[in-house]
Scaffold this motif. Structure first.
Motif, PDB file in Angstrom:
ATOM      1  N   GLY A 375       0.818  -1.210   0.000  1.00  0.00           N
ATOM      2  CA  GLY A 375       0.000   0.000   0.000  1.00  0.00           C
ATOM      3  C   GLY A 375       0.849   1.255   0.000  1.00  0.00           C
ATOM      4  N   VAL A 376       1.929   1.236   0.796  1.00  0.00           N
ATOM      5  CA  VAL A 376       2.851   2.373   0.820  1.00  0.00           C
ATOM      6  C   VAL A 376       3.532   2.536  -0.538  1.00  0.00           C
ATOM      7  CG1 VAL A 376       4.993   3.252   1.842  1.00  0.00           C
ATOM      8  CG2 VAL A 376       3.245   2.230   3.303  1.00  0.00           C
ATOM      9  N   LEU A 377       3.910   1.421  -1.147  1.00  0.00           N
ATOM     10  CA  LEU A 377       4.549   1.488  -2.464  1.00  0.00           C
ATOM     11  C   LEU A 377       3.613   2.103  -3.500  1.00  0.00           C
ATOM     12  CD1 LEU A 377       6.819   0.840  -4.435  1.00  0.00           C
ATOM     13  CD2 LEU A 377       5.905  -1.485  -4.626  1.00  0.00           C
ATOM     14  N   LEU A 378       2.360   1.688  -3.516  1.00  0.00           N
ATOM     15  CA  LEU A 378       1.398   2.251  -4.466  1.00  0.00           C
ATOM     16  C   LEU A 378       1.219   3.750  -4.238  1.00  0.00           C
ATOM     17  CD1 LEU A 378      -1.342  -0.542  -4.516  1.00  0.00           C
ATOM     18  CD2 LEU A 378       0.369  -0.046  -6.274  1.00  0.00           C
ATOM     19  N   LEU A 379       1.159   4.149  -2.984  1.00  0.00           N
ATOM     20  CA  LEU A 379       1.028   5.579  -2.680  1.00  0.00           C
ATOM     21  C   LEU A 379       2.276   6.351  -3.100  1.00  0.00           C
ATOM     22  CD1 LEU A 379      -0.715   5.419   0.800  1.00  0.00           C
ATOM     23  CD2 LEU A 379      -1.618   6.560  -1.220  1.00  0.00           C
ATOM     24  N   SER A 380       3.451   5.738  -2.901  1.00  0.00           N
ATOM     25  CA  SER A 380       4.687   6.427  -3.278  1.00  0.00           C
ATOM     26  C   SER A 380       4.770   6.587  -4.792  1.00  0.00           C
ATOM     27  CB  SER A 380       5.904   5.649  -2.754  1.00  0.00           C
ATOM     28  OG  SER A 380       6.057   4.414  -3.425  1.00  0.00           O
ATOM     29  N   ILE A 381       4.232   5.624  -5.532  1.00  0.00           N
ATOM     30  CA  ILE A 381       4.184   5.760  -6.992  1.00  0.00           C
ATOM     31  C   ILE A 381       3.179   6.841  -7.383  1.00  0.00           C
ATOM     32  CG2 ILE A 381       3.546   4.576  -9.129  1.00  0.00           C
ATOM     33  CD1 ILE A 381       4.550   1.973  -7.821  1.00  0.00           C
ATOM     34  N   ARG A 382       2.042   6.814  -6.726  1.00  0.00           N
ATOM     35  CA  ARG A 382       0.995   7.799  -7.031  1.00  0.00           C
ATOM     36  C   ARG A 382       1.456   9.221  -6.731  1.00  0.00           C
ATOM     37  NH1 ARG A 382      -4.513   8.129  -3.393  1.00  0.00           N
ATOM     38  NH2 ARG A 382      -5.207  10.200  -4.048  1.00  0.00           N
ATOM     39  N   HIS A 383       2.173   9.398  -5.622  1.00  0.00           N
ATOM     40  CA  HIS A 383       2.604  10.737  -5.209  1.00  0.00           C
ATOM     41  C   HIS A 383       4.039  11.041  -5.615  1.00  0.00           C
ATOM     42  CE1 HIS A 383      -1.004  11.692  -2.912  1.00  0.00           C
ATOM     43  NE2 HIS A 383      -0.961  10.464  -2.391  1.00  0.00           N
ATOM     44  N   ARG A 384       4.660  10.152  -6.379  1.00  0.00           N
ATOM     45  CA  ARG A 384       6.003  10.377  -6.924  1.00  0.00           C
ATOM     46  C   ARG A 384       7.027  10.644  -5.814  1.00  0.00           C
ATOM     47  NH1 ARG A 384       2.822  13.740  -9.572  1.00  0.00           N
ATOM     48  NH2 ARG A 384       4.004  15.622  -9.115  1.00  0.00           N
ATOM     49  N   GLU A 385       6.999   9.782  -4.784  1.00  0.00           N
ATOM     50  CA  GLU A 385       7.962   9.857  -3.686  1.00  0.00           C
ATOM     51  C   GLU A 385       9.110   8.899  -3.981  1.00  0.00           C
ATOM     52  OE1 GLU A 385       6.143  10.480   0.465  1.00  0.00           O
ATOM     53  OE2 GLU A 385       4.664   9.282  -0.597  1.00  0.00           O
ATOM     54  N   LYS A 386      10.179   9.416  -4.516  1.00  0.00           N
ATOM     55  CA  LYS A 386      11.278   8.576  -4.988  1.00  0.00           C
ATOM     56  C   LYS A 386      11.904   7.760  -3.867  1.00  0.00           C
ATOM     57  CE  LYS A 386      15.715   8.836  -7.409  1.00  0.00           C
ATOM     58  NZ  LYS A 386      16.715   9.742  -8.036  1.00  0.00           N
ATOM     59  N   ASP A 387      12.253   8.413  -2.766  1.00  0.00           N
ATOM     60  CA  ASP A 387      12.931   7.709  -1.680  1.00  0.00           C
ATOM     61  C   ASP A 387      12.048   6.621  -1.080  1.00  0.00           C
ATOM     62  OD1 ASP A 387      15.153   9.245  -2.055  1.00  0.00           O
ATOM     63  OD2 ASP A 387      14.703  10.652  -0.433  1.00  0.00           O
ATOM     64  N   MET A 388      10.776   6.951  -0.838  1.00  0.00           N
ATOM     65  CA  MET A 388       9.879   5.961  -0.256  1.00  0.00           C
ATOM     66  C   MET A 388       9.602   4.833  -1.239  1.00  0.00           C
ATOM     67  SD  MET A 388       8.346   4.826   2.312  1.00  0.00           S
ATOM     68  CE  MET A 388       8.422   6.194   3.477  1.00  0.00           C
ATOM     69  N   ARG A 389       9.561   5.144  -2.513  1.00  0.00           N
ATOM     70  CA  ARG A 389       9.352   4.095  -3.516  1.00  0.00           C
ATOM     71  C   ARG A 389      10.506   3.093  -3.490  1.00  0.00           C
ATOM     72  NH1 ARG A 389       8.676   7.142  -7.577  1.00  0.00           N
ATOM     73  NH2 ARG A 389      10.709   6.983  -8.604  1.00  0.00           N
ATOM     74  N   GLN A 390      11.731   3.605  -3.364  1.00  0.00           N
ATOM     75  CA  GLN A 390      12.892   2.720  -3.303  1.00  0.00           C
ATOM     76  C   GLN A 390      12.868   1.878  -2.032  1.00  0.00           C
ATOM     77  OE1 GLN A 390      16.171   5.440  -3.646  1.00  0.00           O
ATOM     78  NE2 GLN A 390      16.065   5.543  -5.875  1.00  0.00           N
ATOM     79  N   THR A 391      12.551   2.513  -0.908  1.00  0.00           N
ATOM     80  CA  THR A 391      12.503   1.792   0.361  1.00  0.00           C
ATOM     81  C   THR A 391      11.435   0.711   0.335  1.00  0.00           C
ATOM     82  OG1 THR A 391      13.279   3.735   1.595  1.00  0.00           O
ATOM     83  CG2 THR A 391      12.120   2.036   2.847  1.00  0.00           C
ATOM     84  N   ALA A 392      10.236   1.076  -0.119  1.00  0.00           N
ATOM     85  CA  ALA A 392       9.132   0.115  -0.137  1.00  0.00           C
ATOM     86  C   ALA A 392       9.383  -1.009  -1.137  1.00  0.00           C
ATOM     87  CB  ALA A 392       7.821   0.831  -0.466  1.00  0.00           C
ATOM     88  N   THR A 393      10.006  -0.696  -2.267  1.00  0.00           N
ATOM     89  CA  THR A 393      10.296  -1.740  -3.253  1.00  0.00           C
ATOM     90  C   THR A 393      11.255  -2.769  -2.680  1.00  0.00           C
ATOM     91  OG1 THR A 393       9.952  -0.213  -5.106  1.00  0.00           O
ATOM     92  CG2 THR A 393      11.228  -2.192  -5.551  1.00  0.00           C
ATOM     93  N   GLY A 394      12.334  -2.306  -2.058  1.00  0.00           N
ATOM     94  CA  GLY A 394      13.296  -3.224  -1.450  1.00  0.00           C
ATOM     95  C   GLY A 394      12.685  -4.026  -0.323  1.00  0.00           C
ATOM     96  N   ALA A 395      11.887  -3.363   0.523  1.00  0.00           N
ATOM     97  CA  ALA A 395      11.259  -4.058   1.650  1.00  0.00           C
ATOM     98  C   ALA A 395      10.251  -5.093   1.161  1.00  0.00           C
ATOM     99  CB  ALA A 395      10.576  -3.045   2.569  1.00  0.00           C
ATOM    100  N   LEU A 396       9.490  -4.748   0.115  1.00  0.00           N
ATOM    101  CA  LEU A 396       8.499  -5.683  -0.408  1.00  0.00           C
ATOM    102  C   LEU A 396       9.173  -6.890  -1.070  1.00  0.00           C
ATOM    103  CD1 LEU A 396       5.469  -6.136  -0.688  1.00  0.00           C
ATOM    104  CD2 LEU A 396       5.551  -4.929  -2.878  1.00  0.00           C
ATOM    105  N   ALA A 397      10.253  -6.637  -1.793  1.00  0.00           N
ATOM    106  CA  ALA A 397      10.992  -7.747  -2.408  1.00  0.00           C
ATOM    107  C   ALA A 397      11.557  -8.671  -1.339  1.00  0.00           C
ATOM    108  CB  ALA A 397      12.111  -7.207  -3.292  1.00  0.00           C
ATOM    109  N   ALA A 398      12.136  -8.075  -0.277  1.00  0.00           N
ATOM    110  CA  ALA A 398      12.679  -8.888   0.814  1.00  0.00           C
ATOM    111  C   ALA A 398      11.580  -9.690   1.494  1.00  0.00           C
ATOM    112  CB  ALA A 398      13.384  -7.990   1.824  1.00  0.00           C
ATOM    113  N   GLY A 399      10.381  -9.108   1.594  1.00  0.00           N
ATOM    114  CA  GLY A 399       9.283  -9.797   2.237  1.00  0.00           C
ATOM    115  C   GLY A 399       8.692 -10.904   1.396  1.00  0.00           C
ATOM    116  N   LEU A 400       8.299 -10.581   0.171  1.00  0.00           N
ATOM    117  CA  LEU A 400       7.625 -11.565  -0.671  1.00  0.00           C
ATOM    118  C   LEU A 400       8.558 -12.692  -1.094  1.00  0.00           C
ATOM    119  CD1 LEU A 400       5.405  -9.266  -2.923  1.00  0.00           C
ATOM    120  CD2 LEU A 400       4.733 -10.561  -0.886  1.00  0.00           C
ATOM    121  N   LEU A 401       9.839 -12.374  -1.308  1.00  0.00           N
ATOM    122  CA  LEU A 401      10.778 -13.404  -1.756  1.00  0.00           C
ATOM    123  C   LEU A 401      11.521 -14.072  -0.602  1.00  0.00           C
ATOM    124  CD1 LEU A 401      12.285 -11.652  -4.907  1.00  0.00           C
ATOM    125  CD2 LEU A 401      10.399 -13.291  -4.794  1.00  0.00           C
TER     126      LEU A 401
END
Length: 720
Positions: A375-401
C-alpha cells in the motif's frame, strides 16, 4: 552550478552563522534551515548569500535566522547535525515560564505522549540500520530462491564453505544487530553511543558465549523440556548468572540503553566536567555490564521462553483462538526481538510432532505486513515519492521473496503510526480465516514467503488466508494513506518544488521560497505542475515592478471580474478578496512579497475578515491553516491569496475555512472568515496579499493601488 559538496556546504554554513557555539537550536521545513541563534548579529548574511547551494537568507527578530536551501534542505540539515563540530551546539538560552509550558504542551503530539516517545525511540534505534537490513534480507531472499528451486540446500547443517561464507554475509547484520541497536538507541537518548555498544558487546564476546554448554568450572547446563533447549548458568562472584546467546536480540539492548541513560546522565551530574571523559564511561560499564548479564539479558530470554510455553498451551486448548492471537501478537513481538524464541518452539514441534502449527498463522501476519508495504509502495508511486518508492520496493521484495518483515517494520511501519492499526486489521482478517478453515501446518521450518507456499498444508487454505491478509492491509493503507493530511501536503509540496527545479520549470526564482511559509511553495508547485506553463524566467528584483507593468496608481476600471480569459487587448480583472485600502507590494513588510518573487500583485489592509474569491477558477491549494489559497483560472493564470504575514504560525486559530482544494469557484465566493483582531493580537500584520504567481508568463500584470475598495472591486489587470 553548485560546485560545493554537501559536507563542505554544511561547514561553510556553520561558519557563516557564527560557529556551532552560536547555535541554540536548528530545525528545517520544506526548503529552509531555521536557526535560533544566541546572537543574531554574528551571522554573516553576505557570506551566506554568496554560497553555492544557498538560495537566500532571511534574518528575523529574536535572533532567528533562516537559510533557504530548496529541495536539498534535509540532506544539508543532516550534514550539519552530524558534523563533529556540532557537539558543542544546541545549548539553550534561559526560557520563560510561558515558554517552558508551551514546550511541554508541544511534546504531546498524540493523545498519549509516552506512546509517541516510545515509537520514536524504536524508530530512531532502527532507522539508521535500514540499508544493511535491506542488504542482508535480499541476500537471504536470493538464497531462499535457490533453495526453493533445489539448487542449494540453504538450511543444511553440512553446507560447503562457499555457502557458510554466504551465510556470514547476512548473519553479520542479524547476529550483531543488538550492538548496532544499542549504539543508535544511546545516540537517541543523547548519551555516548559507544558506551551503549560496548555494554551490549560485552555479553556477545566469544569469551562470554563460549561458556554456554561448556565444562568451564562454575558453569552448569540443564535442558528445558518444553522448548528442548539447553540453559547454562555460570556462578560469578558466587552469584548465579544465566548464560544466553544474545545474537539477534533487540529487546535486550533497548531495555539496557533506557537504564544506561539514567546511569550515564546521573554520573555526569556527579563527576566534574574535567574528569567525565574517563570516569563516566568507566562507571557506566562497571554498573551496566553486570546488570545486563545478570538481570536485563535473562529477562528478555525468560519473556520469550514464557511466551513459547503459553502459546503451546493455547494451541492445545483453543486452536481457533491461537490462529487469531499469533498474527495479532507478532507485530509487537518482532520490533522487540521477542519473536526469536518462537523459532526454537517451531523446530521442537517439527521434531516431536512431525509438524508445526505456528508458522501458518504467522504467515498471515507476514503477508499483512507485506500488504501494508505494498500500500505504501502504491502511494509512493501515485505521489512520486522517490525515496519511499525505493525503500518500499526493497522491503516488499525482501518480504515476498525472503519472508523478512524487518525492512518493512523498521524502514516504514514504525516511522508512520497510521500504518499499524490498518496492518492489524489485515492480521485479524487472515487469522480469523485460517482459524475458521481449521488451521494450517507445515513439516518444514520455512520463511513465510511466496517461494515457500508449497510447504504448507492444506496449501489452498494457506493461500486464501495470506491473500486476505495481504490485500486487506494494502487496501486500508492505500485508501487511508500512511501520512496525515498535513504531512501529505508538506511532502507533496517538497516533491513538486524539487521536480520543478530539476526539470528547469521553476515558476518562481529560487529566492521565492524564502518566505516563512511552506504552503506558498505548495501553492506554486501545484499550479506549475498542473498548468505546465512556467518558464523559469527571473522575477523582478526587489522593489521593481514586474515586466510589462506600467506602474502603480493606474485608475481601476469598474468592470466586474467574470473569469474571461486574459488577452493582449482585453485584460482579466482580479478583484479585491477583502475590503480595505489597496497598497503596492513594495509597501508590505514581507521581503519576499515586496521583491515580487512570488509575482506582481497588491496588498490590501483589510477592514473586515470576509475573504472572497477574486476570480473564477479552481482551488489548486487550500492551506490547512486557512491563511493561503491558490487559484488557477481556465486560461492558466495562477493567483495566490495570502491573509496576513507569518500567519501560518497561528496554526489555523482565527481562520474559518469555507472551501476545499479541487473545488470550482466563482468570483465573490466566500473562501474564509478571518478574525482580524486575533491576527493582530498574535503580533502579525493583517495585510492580505494577492499576487499572480506566473507573472513572468504574462504580457503585463497591472496593480491598481491607492484606493479604498470593497470586496469584488477590480484591483489587478492581467494581460497575456
Amino acid at each position: 552550478m553548485n560546485t560545493s559538496t554537501p559536507e563542505a556546504l554544511a561547514e561553510k554554513i556553520l561558519r557563516g552563522v557564527g560557529g556551532p557555539e552560536n547555535i541554540e537550536s536548528l530545525t528545517h521545513c520544506a526548503t529552509r534551515l531555521r536557526f535560533q541563534l544566541h546572537d543574531g548579529e554574528k551571522a554573516d548574511q553576505a557570506a551566506l548569500d554568496a554560497l553555492d547551494g544557498v538560495m537566500g537568507t532571511v534574518p528575523q527578530s529574536g535572533d532567528r535566522f533562516q537559510i533557504v536551501i530548496g529541495g536539498a534542505v534535509a540532506g544539508v540539515y543532516s550534514d550539519i547535525m552530524n558534523s563533529p563540530s556540532m557537539s558543542g551546539a544546541g545549548t539553550p538560552r534561559p526560557q520563560s515560564d510561558a515558554e517552558v509550558k508551551a514546550e511541554i504542551r508541544a511534546k504531546g503530539r498524540g493523545r498519549f505522549a509516552w506512546l509517541d516517545n516510545f515509537f520514536e525511540y524504536l524508530s530512531d534505534s532502527f532507522r539508521p540500520l535500514l540499508g544493511v537490513l535491506l542488504g542482508a534480507s535480499l541476500i537471504i531472499a536470493i538464497a531462499s530462491m535457490l533453495d526453493a528451486f533445489g539448487i542449494v540446500d540453504f538450511r543444511s547443517a553440512d553446507k560447503s564453505a562457499t555457502w557458510v561464507f554466504v551465510d556470514s554475509m547476512w548473519r553479520s547484520v542479524l547476529y550483531f544487530l543488538p550492538i548496532m541497536v544499542a549504539y543508535n538507541a544511546a545516540k537517541k537518548l543523547k548519551i555516548d553511543p559507544w558506551v551503549g555498544a560496548t555494554v551490549m558487546a560485552a555479553v556477545m564476546t566469544p569469551n562470554f558465549t563460549g561458556m554456554i554448554g561448556s565444562k568451564t568450572p562454575g558453569v552448569t547446563t540443564t535442558t528445558n523440556t518444553t522448548l528442548g533447549t539447553s540453559e547454562s548458568v555460570a556462578h560469578v562472584f558466587g552469584l548465579p548468572m544465566q548464560l544466553n546467546d544474545y545474537g539477534g536480540q533487540v529487546f535486550v539492548p533497548l531495555l539496557m540503553v533506557a537504564l544506561l541513560a539514567l546511569v550515564y546522565k546521573g554520573l555526569k551530574r556527579i563527576f566534574p566536567e574535567n574528569v567525565q571523559m574517563v570516569f563516566v564511561p568507566f562507571f557506566s560499564m562497571l554498573i551496566m555490564i553486570p546488570l545486563t548479564a545478570f538481570l536485563i539479558g535473562p529477562m528478555g530470554v525468560w519473556a520469550g521462553n514464557g511466551l513459547g510455553t503459553g502459546l503451546s498451551w493455547l494451541n492445545g486448548h483453543a486452536p481457533i483462538v491461537f490462529a487469531i492471537v499469533i498474527p495479532m501478537l507478532y507485530p509487537f513481538l518482532v520490533p522487540l526481538g521477542l519473536h526469536w524464541p518462537l523459532n526454537a518452539l517451531m523446530l521442537v514441534n517439527i521434531n516431536t510432532l512431525g509438524y508445526d502449527f505456528i508458522q501458518g498463522p504467522m504467515g498471515t501476519w507476514n503477508f499483512a505486513c507485506f500488504g501494508a508495504t505494498a500500500g505504501v509502495l502504491l502511494l509512493s508511486i501515485r505521489h512520486r515519492e522517490k525515496d519511499m518508492r525505493q525503500t518500499a520496493t526493497g522491503a516488499l521484495a525482501a518480504g515476498l521473496l525472503g519472508g523478512i518483515s524487518e525492512p518493512s517494520l523498521y524502514g516504514i511501519h514504525l516511522r508512520f503510526k497510521r500504518i499499524y492499526p490498518r496492518m492489524l486489521v489485515g492480521c485479524l482478517v487472515g487469522g480469523v480465516i485460517i482459524g475458521l478453515l481449521g488451521g494450517v501446518n507445515t513439516k518444514a521450518f520455512a520463511f513465510t514467503s511466496l517461494l515457500t507456499i508449497p510447504v504448507f498444508e492444506p496449501m489452498i487454505k494457506y493461500i486464501i488466508s495470506i491473500s486476505a491478509a495481504f490485500f486487506t492491509s494494502m487496501a486500508l493503507v492505500y485508501f487511508a494513506d500512511y501520512r496525515t493530511k498535513e504531512e501529505r501536503a508538506q511532502v507533496n509540496a517538497e516533491r513538486d518544488t524539487a521536480e520543478a527545479a530539476a526539470g528547469g520549470k521553476a515558476f518562481v526564482p529560487a529566492q521565492a521560497v524564502a518566505a516563512d511559509d511552506r504552503e506558498l511553495v505548495a501553492v506554486g508547485a501545484a499550479a506549475a505542475g498542473a498548468a505546465g506553463t512556467a518558464t523559469g524566467a527571473e522575477a523582478p528584483s526587489a522593489g521593481t515592478p514586474a515586466a510589462g507593468t506600467p506602474g502603480t496608481g493606474t485608475p481601476a476600471t469598474s468592470t466586474p471580474a467574470t473569469g474571461t480569459p486574459a488577452t493582449a487587448g482585453k485584460g482579466l480583472e482580479l478583484t479585491a478578496p477583502v475590503a480595505g485600502q489597496v497598497v503596492g507590494l513594495g509597501e508590505v513588510e514581507d521581503p519576499v512579497f515586496a521583491s515580487r518573487a512570488l509575482g506582481e500583485g497588491v496588498g490590501i489592509e483589510p477592514s473586515d475578515g470576509h475573504v472572497v474569491a477574486p476570480v473564477d477558477g479552481e482551488l489548486i491549494t487550500v492551506a490547512d491553516t486557512g491563511h493561503a489559497f491558490g487559484i488557477r483560472t481556465a486560461n492558466g493564470v495562477e493567483v495566490l491569496i495570502h491573509v496576513g504575514i507569518d500567519t501560518v504560525k497561528m496554526q489555523g486559530k482565527g481562520f474559518d475555512v469555507r472551501v476545499a482544494a479541487g473545488q470550482k469557484i466563482s468570483a465573490g465566493d466566500l473562501l474564509a472568515e478571518v478574525d482580524l483582531a486575533a491576527v493582530r493580537a498574535a503580533g502579525h500584520p493583517a495585510v492580505t496579499l494577492m499576487t499572480v504567481l506566473n507573472t513572468a508568463d504574462m504580457t503585463s500584470v497591472e496593480p491598481h493601488v491607492g484606493q479604498d475598495v470593497t470586496a469584488g472591486t477590480p484591483v489587478v489587470t492581467v494581460r497575456r
